[in-house]
Write a protein that holds these residues in place. Structure first.
Motif, short mmCIF file in Angstrom:
data_model
loop_
_atom_site.label_atom_id
_atom_site.label_comp_id
_atom_site.label_asym_id
_atom_site.label_seq_id
_atom_site.Cartn_x
_atom_site.Cartn_y
_atom_site.Cartn_z
N ILE A 89 0.84 -1.20 0.00
CA ILE A 89 0.00 0.00 0.00
C ILE A 89 0.88 1.26 0.00
O ILE A 89 1.83 1.37 0.77
CB ILE A 89 -0.97 0.00 1.21
N ASP A 90 0.53 2.24 -0.88
CA ASP A 90 1.31 3.47 -0.96
C ASP A 90 0.44 4.60 -1.49
O ASP A 90 -0.26 4.45 -2.48
CB ASP A 90 2.51 3.27 -1.88
N HIS A 91 0.48 5.74 -0.81
CA HIS A 91 -0.31 6.91 -1.19
C HIS A 91 0.32 7.65 -2.36
O HIS A 91 1.55 7.74 -2.47
CB HIS A 91 -0.42 7.90 -0.03
N ALA A 92 -0.54 8.27 -3.16
CA ALA A 92 -0.09 9.26 -4.13
C ALA A 92 0.20 10.56 -3.39
O ALA A 92 -0.34 10.79 -2.30
CB ALA A 92 -1.17 9.48 -5.18
N ALA B 102 -2.46 3.23 -3.98
CA ALA B 102 -2.43 2.01 -4.79
C ALA B 102 -1.85 0.86 -3.97
O ALA B 102 -1.10 1.07 -3.02
CB ALA B 102 -1.61 2.24 -6.05
N PHE B 103 -2.21 -0.34 -4.36
CA PHE B 103 -1.68 -1.53 -3.71
C PHE B 103 -1.77 -2.68 -4.70
O PHE B 103 -2.47 -2.60 -5.73
CB PHE B 103 -2.43 -1.85 -2.42
N ALA B 104 -1.03 -3.74 -4.42
CA ALA B 104 -1.02 -4.91 -5.30
C ALA B 104 -1.98 -5.97 -4.76
O ALA B 104 -2.08 -6.17 -3.55
CB ALA B 104 0.38 -5.48 -5.42
N VAL B 105 -2.66 -6.62 -5.67
CA VAL B 105 -3.57 -7.72 -5.35
C VAL B 105 -3.06 -8.97 -6.06
O VAL B 105 -2.82 -8.95 -7.27
CB VAL B 105 -5.01 -7.41 -5.80
N HIS B 106 -2.89 -10.03 -5.29
CA HIS B 106 -2.31 -11.26 -5.83
C HIS B 106 -3.32 -12.41 -5.70
O HIS B 106 -3.96 -12.58 -4.66
CB HIS B 106 -1.05 -11.64 -5.07
N LYS C 288 1.30 -20.50 -10.85
CA LYS C 288 1.91 -19.19 -10.68
C LYS C 288 0.97 -18.26 -9.92
O LYS C 288 -0.17 -18.63 -9.60
CB LYS C 288 2.25 -18.58 -12.04
N TYR C 289 1.45 -17.06 -9.66
CA TYR C 289 0.66 -16.03 -9.00
C TYR C 289 0.34 -14.92 -10.01
O TYR C 289 1.19 -14.55 -10.83
CB TYR C 289 1.40 -15.45 -7.80
N LEU C 290 -0.86 -14.41 -9.95
CA LEU C 290 -1.29 -13.32 -10.82
C LEU C 290 -1.36 -12.05 -9.98
O LEU C 290 -2.08 -12.00 -8.98
CB LEU C 290 -2.66 -13.63 -11.43
N SER C 291 -0.62 -11.03 -10.39
CA SER C 291 -0.52 -9.81 -9.60
C SER C 291 -0.93 -8.60 -10.43
O SER C 291 -0.45 -8.42 -11.55
CB SER C 291 0.92 -9.60 -9.10
N ASN C 292 -1.83 -7.80 -9.87
CA ASN C 292 -2.29 -6.58 -10.53
C ASN C 292 -2.41 -5.45 -9.52
O ASN C 292 -2.62 -5.69 -8.33
CB ASN C 292 -3.63 -6.81 -11.23
N LEU C 293 -2.31 -4.23 -10.01
CA LEU C 293 -2.42 -3.06 -9.16
C LEU C 293 -3.88 -2.64 -9.04
O LEU C 293 -4.65 -2.72 -10.00
CB LEU C 293 -1.60 -1.90 -9.71
N HIS C 294 -4.26 -2.21 -7.83
CA HIS C 294 -5.60 -1.68 -7.56
C HIS C 294 -5.46 -0.27 -7.00
O HIS C 294 -4.45 0.08 -6.38
CB HIS C 294 -6.35 -2.57 -6.57
N LEU C 295 -6.50 0.52 -7.20
CA LEU C 295 -6.50 1.91 -6.78
C LEU C 295 -7.58 2.15 -5.74
O LEU C 295 -8.72 1.68 -5.88
CB LEU C 295 -6.76 2.83 -7.99
N TYR C 296 -7.22 2.88 -4.69
CA TYR C 296 -8.19 3.30 -3.69
C TYR C 296 -8.42 4.80 -3.82
O TYR C 296 -7.47 5.58 -3.75
CB TYR C 296 -7.71 2.96 -2.28
#
Length: 666
Positions: free
Chosen positions: A18-21, A28-32, A40-48
């Motif tokens: 988790i990291d603020h703009a 934003a943070f990563a969701v796995h 394998k693992y699937l990783s994508n970025l999500h926005l709050y």
């Protein structure tokens, strides 16, 4: 509701980073997610979006797990997407491709292509880029070669893959492969990623880069060495043009950051009291005066979160400065909390709830964190007026669909007034008056802790009808230096604590079957499993994972052995050799009667394969039923972040091994 399946983790959602703009309106943070079929693992970025209190998916390429905010509305991340980049990567050509994506829509576009292999980078105020660059002293600088020379060098590098030449220790690292004469070197690039110059020597390894608030200069942690990596590292300042060393008087530094443009805050220890496991303290460095000041002389607490779980993937920030104060996670008892310290050394509790704070971010007074609580999987939380508010609901389904066993606390007092704290999970289908097998689980470290957070392996065995018991013996984290100090006492007081806790559990829960006990653990827990089977026959079967069996071989073969083994055993192969051997489970292998499964990974350089092989051989030699399952392509993290199919196989091996020695139902 249904019981947890062995491969249930394929349905979990893991959060990280988790990291603020800038400005705090977005984070934003990563969701796995697990792709079991693809292994394998699937990783994508999500926005709050803080104003809308809404979360949405930002990327969909399944490879984005780490990122950096470029400004209030743009994110950058490194990845390989197109065929040309993939071809260059496979040819061993040095480069790093950075993409940029706008948070309000559109596809990610190529942004910067570094002409070096970059591991971390920071954008400076003047448009230049400060970076940590992979540097191999065994190879030629590719930028200095013409097309023909580069082709020959790439060919040579491919041929050299069949050989490893070792010239220093450590010569490999868990998860990092062979590392001899290889470094992360400080370098400067222009705004388009073109290499300008190195800022550190060819034998300097950069560990951390933190920019000042105005991004004009940076603080650097690094180590410079040949032959043997030291335990004490170096502090320096990049002033925009040069790197200037700072005197730290023989400290081992774990973190450095700017409290202000002229003041640094450090976490460090001199290791004189408790060796490598000594809890750090906070120091202040006045850049104008060149003065180093100890802020927290009497502080005795862990300065990071060590609450274990096998239901995490990825990392995130556990320390960061906001408004002139350093926020940090700490382990207290069986939980991890969030605290802060100011420039005078005054400590303040920010968040003290049951569970764990895995990573956090704070901007413009808005504090977000990823955590685990109430026997739940990870979620994103906002801390508002001292109260946590859950934001994401990815994992809420587990309480609606799964039969979970809620941890029940169980502790017993030591003679000195301290306590050994632990937990009990009842079988998921528990019926009073029915007898159940008991599984003792032992954590790694040893300086970590078990808490009440969700643990897939423990919940699975509870669903299979076991009482699962686990505790934090002496040597564990969360209770200060003295409690965690077991140097020279491995297999003594910790073994006593584990056996006493087992006895207490059997006395407290009358439906535990004392004749049907099992034991398992990994890393330090694997060491203790090896030790236990050589000192008692009370367990029907054991599963020893990524273990230590022989401190002498561990000293000479593993990535941390030459400084961990002598520190923890208070001996070495040449000084008090017998003491090191006395603390080695292999010495007592001729006393073992317990059928034992060994789990080990071929690339586990933390507790190398030879440790499991030695103990397995000894048991076979003495006629004890045993089995070893080795995992290719895995390392010390197999149980936590190994390939999904390998994680299934690992748990299957343990499950079937224990069932083999269960009483047959009539």
């Amino acid at each position: 509701m249904r019981k947890i399946t062995l491969d249930e983790f394929k349905n979990y959602t893991f959060l990280s980073g988790i990291d603020h703009a800038p400005g705090g309106k977005f984070a934003a943070f990563a969701v796995h997610k697990v792709d079991l079929e693809g292994n394998k693992y699937l990783s994508n970025l999500h926005l709050y979006d803080a104003e809308k209190n809404a979360v949405r998916k930002l990327t969909a390429f399944n490879k984005e797990s780490s990122f950096k905010w470029l400004n209030e509305e743009e994110i950058v991340f490194s990845t390989i997407r197109d065929d040309k980049d993939k071809e260059d990567s496979e040819s061993l050509k040095e480069f790093t491709q950075v993409y940029k994506i706008h948070i309000h829509g559109g596809e990610a576009d190529k942004f910067i292509r570094f002409n070096k292999r970059v591991s971390s980078y920071e954008f400076l105020k003047n448009g230049m880029i400060l970076a940590s660059v992979y540097f191999d002293n065994n190879a030629k600088d590719q930028l200095s070669l013409d097309e023909k020379e580069l082709s020959e060098e790439l060919k040579r590098l491919k041929e050299e893959k069949d050989y490893e030449v070792l010239e220093e220790i450590p010569y490999w690292s868990n998860g990092g492969g062979f590392t001899s004469r290889k470094r992360n070197r400080l370098a400067l690039f222009d705004s388009e990623g073109n290499f300008q110059k190195y800022l550190s020597s060819e034998f300097t390894d950069v560990e951390l880069i933190k920019l000042s608030r105005d991004k004009s200069h940076a603080v650097i942690l690094s180590s410079t060495f040949t032959d043997k990596m030291p335990l004490y590292n170096e502090l320096s300042i990049f002033d925009g043009a040069n790197v200037l060393p700072l005197e730290t008087k023989g400290l081992s530094l774990s973190y450095a950051d700017f409290l202000s443009d002229t003041t640094l805050i450090l976490t460090a220890t001199d290791m004189k009291y408790l060796g490598i496991n000594e809890n750090g303290k906070f120091y202040k460095y006045d850049l104008e005066k060149g003065e180093l000041t100890l802020l927290t002389k009497d502080l005795d607490m862990s300065l990071y979160s060590s609450v274990g779980s096998d239901a995490r993937y990825g990392g995130g920030k556990q320390r960061g400065v906001y408004n002139g104060e350093l926020y940090f996670t700490t382990t207290k008892g069986t939980d991890s909390h969030l605290m802060k310290v100011n420039g005078e050394g005054e400590l303040t509790e920010v968040l003290a709830e049951e569970g764990s704070v895995d990573s956090f971010s704070i901007e413009e007074g808005h504090l977000l964190y990823i955590g685990m609580k109430n026997t739940s999987l990870q979620a994103l939380y906002a801390l508002e007026d001292g109260t946590s508010r859950q934001i994401t609901t990815f994992n809420d389904w587990i309480h609606e669909e799964l039969k979970l066993s809620i941890p029940e606390t169980l502790s017993y007092p030591l003679e000195d007034g301290r306590t050994i704290d632990g937990f009990v999970l009842k079988p998921a289908d528990y019926e009073k008056g029915k007898k159940y097998p008991v599984l003792l689980e032992i954590h790694g470290g040893p300086k970590t802790v078990y808490g009440s957070v969700f643990y897939h392996e423990l919940q699975y065995f509870a669903s299979e009808g076991y009482f699962v018991i686990f505790c934090n013996p002496r040597g564990s984290d969360g209770k200060g230096n003295d409690f965690s100090d077991i140097r020279g006492l491995y297999g003594a007081i910790d073994y006593e604590d584990l056996m006493n806790f087992t006895d207490l559990a059997l006395e407290t829960y009358e439906d535990m079957d004392s004749s049907n006990l099992f034991v398992t653990g990994g890393s330090y827990g694997g060491f203790m499993t090896n030790w236990i089977i050589g000192h008692t026959h009370r367990f029907k079967a054991a599963a020893s994972q990524r273990s230590i069996s022989n401190w002498i071989s561990m000293f000479n073969t593993t990535d941390i052995g030459y400084y961990f083994a002598d520190d923890q055993t208070a001996s070495s192969p040449w000084e008090n050799h017998e003491k090191m051997w006395d603390q080695s489970p292999l010495k007592y292998a001729d006393q073992v009667k317990t059928p034992t499964l060994f789990i080990h990974s071929e690339e586990d350089y933390r507790c190398w394969l030879t440790e499991g092989l030695q103990m397995f051989t000894a048991l076979k030699y003495h006629g004890v039923e045993s089995r070893l399952c080795m995992f290719r392509g895995e390392n010390h993290e197999l149980s936590r972040s190994g390939k999904p199919k390998h994680r299934v196989r690992r748990l299957t091996e343990i499950d079937e091994w224990f069932k083999k020695f269960q009483p047959k139902e009539s």
